[in-house]
Write a protein that holds these residues in place. Structure first.
Motif, mmCIF file in Angstrom:
data_model
loop_
_atom_site.group_PDB
_atom_site.id
_atom_site.type_symbol
_atom_site.label_atom_id
_atom_site.label_comp_id
_atom_site.label_asym_id
_atom_site.label_seq_id
_atom_site.Cartn_x
_atom_site.Cartn_y
_atom_site.Cartn_z
ATOM 1 N N ASP A 143 46.693 61.903 40.978
ATOM 2 C CA ASP A 143 45.728 61.556 41.765
ATOM 3 C C ASP A 143 44.854 60.458 41.206
ATOM 4 O O ASP A 143 44.525 59.658 41.967
ATOM 5 C CB ASP A 143 44.889 62.989 42.028
ATOM 6 C CG ASP A 143 45.373 64.040 42.912
ATOM 7 O OD1 ASP A 143 46.393 63.745 43.571
ATOM 8 O OD2 ASP A 143 44.915 64.911 43.042
ATOM 9 N N TRP A 144 44.777 60.428 39.947
ATOM 10 C CA TRP A 144 43.978 59.405 39.157
ATOM 11 C C TRP A 144 44.423 57.833 39.344
ATOM 12 O O TRP A 144 44.156 56.855 39.693
ATOM 13 C CB TRP A 144 43.718 59.834 37.808
ATOM 14 C CG TRP A 144 42.799 58.726 37.152
ATOM 15 C CD1 TRP A 144 41.554 58.558 37.480
ATOM 16 C CD2 TRP A 144 43.130 58.348 35.767
ATOM 17 N NE1 TRP A 144 41.124 57.669 36.403
ATOM 18 C CE2 TRP A 144 41.982 57.574 35.532
ATOM 19 C CE3 TRP A 144 44.039 58.168 34.925
ATOM 20 C CZ2 TRP A 144 42.051 56.806 34.130
ATOM 21 C CZ3 TRP A 144 44.026 57.786 33.714
ATOM 22 C CH2 TRP A 144 43.013 56.943 33.466
ATOM 23 N N LEU A 185 44.147 56.740 42.742
ATOM 24 C CA LEU A 185 42.999 56.001 42.746
ATOM 25 C C LEU A 185 42.919 54.575 42.051
ATOM 26 O O LEU A 185 42.284 53.619 42.666
ATOM 27 C CB LEU A 185 41.661 56.991 42.323
ATOM 28 C CG LEU A 185 41.569 58.051 43.173
ATOM 29 C CD1 LEU A 185 40.582 59.108 42.396
ATOM 30 C CD2 LEU A 185 41.225 57.814 44.580
ATOM 31 N N ASP A 240 42.173 50.873 44.194
ATOM 32 C CA ASP A 240 41.011 50.332 43.994
ATOM 33 C C ASP A 240 41.446 48.962 43.029
ATOM 34 O O ASP A 240 40.470 48.228 42.604
ATOM 35 C CB ASP A 240 39.937 50.953 43.020
ATOM 36 C CG ASP A 240 39.217 51.942 43.719
ATOM 37 O OD1 ASP A 240 39.326 52.043 45.034
ATOM 38 O OD2 ASP A 240 38.264 52.611 43.110
ATOM 39 N N LEU A 266 36.576 56.717 37.518
ATOM 40 C CA LEU A 266 37.138 57.647 38.389
ATOM 41 C C LEU A 266 37.568 58.795 37.590
ATOM 42 O O LEU A 266 38.409 59.562 37.916
ATOM 43 C CB LEU A 266 38.202 56.890 39.055
ATOM 44 C CG LEU A 266 38.111 55.426 39.970
ATOM 45 C CD1 LEU A 266 39.331 55.204 40.556
ATOM 46 C CD2 LEU A 266 37.092 55.993 41.332
ATOM 47 N N ALA A 283 38.704 62.493 38.880
ATOM 48 C CA ALA A 283 39.908 62.947 39.213
ATOM 49 C C ALA A 283 40.526 63.738 38.106
ATOM 50 O O ALA A 283 41.348 64.578 38.401
ATOM 51 C CB ALA A 283 40.785 61.923 39.485
#
Length: 282
Positions: A231-232, A235, A239, A257, A260
């Protein structure tokens, strides 16, 4: 019929030990009990076994209120009473009010299926023992219709546990057991590359270094898992963050982030403190 053999898939990185465990359970016709940290791919394993072998998948996700009987069938007496009050002709056949569970559906499948019993440790301690006879004999009796249901084909049964409670010895004796160890850095790199095949090597290296640095922080209430790493990285890619962004952190020593990876304020504060102290010690 040729013996089914699982050798991983293009979407799932299976270690040699895990493939041996899956194939041993298939050979023995025993349920495969899989334990490991949440987020290490236990549930996904059942999906990938079914996909790789071209077999149907039946999933039974267990909750704290789930009873073993629900996996076999339930008798909907309330609907039958309501229909009788309305004069519905369906009430003459009690079979109209028998609701098949996931185990029954797997037993009735025309092709050998994969049956997932997910997070069995969430249920009552007697839950596993209540399924012993049915999983051993591949049959059960429907009291209301006086029908004996037998499996057309013995399912490949995968049972997952997060080790929230101990399972009964009698149940454990009937399973082949495998513990999914948390992936090391090399295996984790393979897993990430399966999900993000075009990821730049520099970003991957920095992300893994930051992830394991956070994960290895002593005293964490909840260590980040494989699914949280994925998930991280998703992201970071969304981005368009490069490896230099991970080296820069967010001014407090935390990776960008980080929500996450870290799921409570105590862990955020702990990692922040330890990273601050490590920077001062340099």
């Amino acid at each position: 019929m040729n013996e089914l053999r699982f050798s991983g898939s293009d979407r799932y990185v299976a270690t040699d030990e895990l493939m041996v465990a899956v194939n041993a359970a298939i050979t023995l016709s025993r349920p495969l009990l899989i334990k490991g940290e949440p987020g290490t791919g236990k549930t996904q394993l059942a999906e990938e076994i079914a996909r790789a072998l071209g077999l149907p998948l039946f999933e039974w996700h267990i909750k704290s209120t789930t009873k073993a009987q629900q996996g076999l069938y339930e008798y909907d007496a309330v609907s039958r009473l309501r229909d009788s009050q309305l004069g519905d002709a369906r009430v003459a056949d009690i079979g109209n009010y028998i609701v098949k569970g996931r185990v029954w559906e797997a037993f009735a499948c025309e092709q050998r299926p994969v049956l997932l019993i997910d997070e069995i440790d969430k249920a009552d301690i007697e839950f596993p023992n209540d399924l012993l006879r049915e999983l051993d004999r591949m049959e059960f009796y429907v009291q209301e219709t006086r029908e004996l249901v037998k499996a057309l084909h013995r399912p490949i049964i995968l049972i997952t546990s997060n080790n929230e409670k101990e399972l009964p010895d009698a149940f454990l004796r009937r399973c082949f057991f495998h513990h999914i160890r948390f992936p090391d850095a090399a295996t984790m790199q393979q897993i990430v590359e399966v999900h993000f095949p075009g990821l730049k090597k520099a970003l991957l290296a920095e992300a893994l270094q930051a992830f394991f640095r956070v994960r290895e922080t002593p005293g964490l209430k909840k260590k980040p898992s494989t699914s949280e790493l994925l998930d991280w990285i998703k992201l970071l890619v969304a981005d368009d963050l490069g490896p230099e962004a991970l080296r820069a952190t967010d001014g407090r020593g935390l990776p960008p982030l980080h929500g996450a990876l870290l799921k409570n304020e105590q862990d955020v504060h702990l990692v922040e403190q330890l990273l601050f102290l490590s920077r001062r010690a340099r």
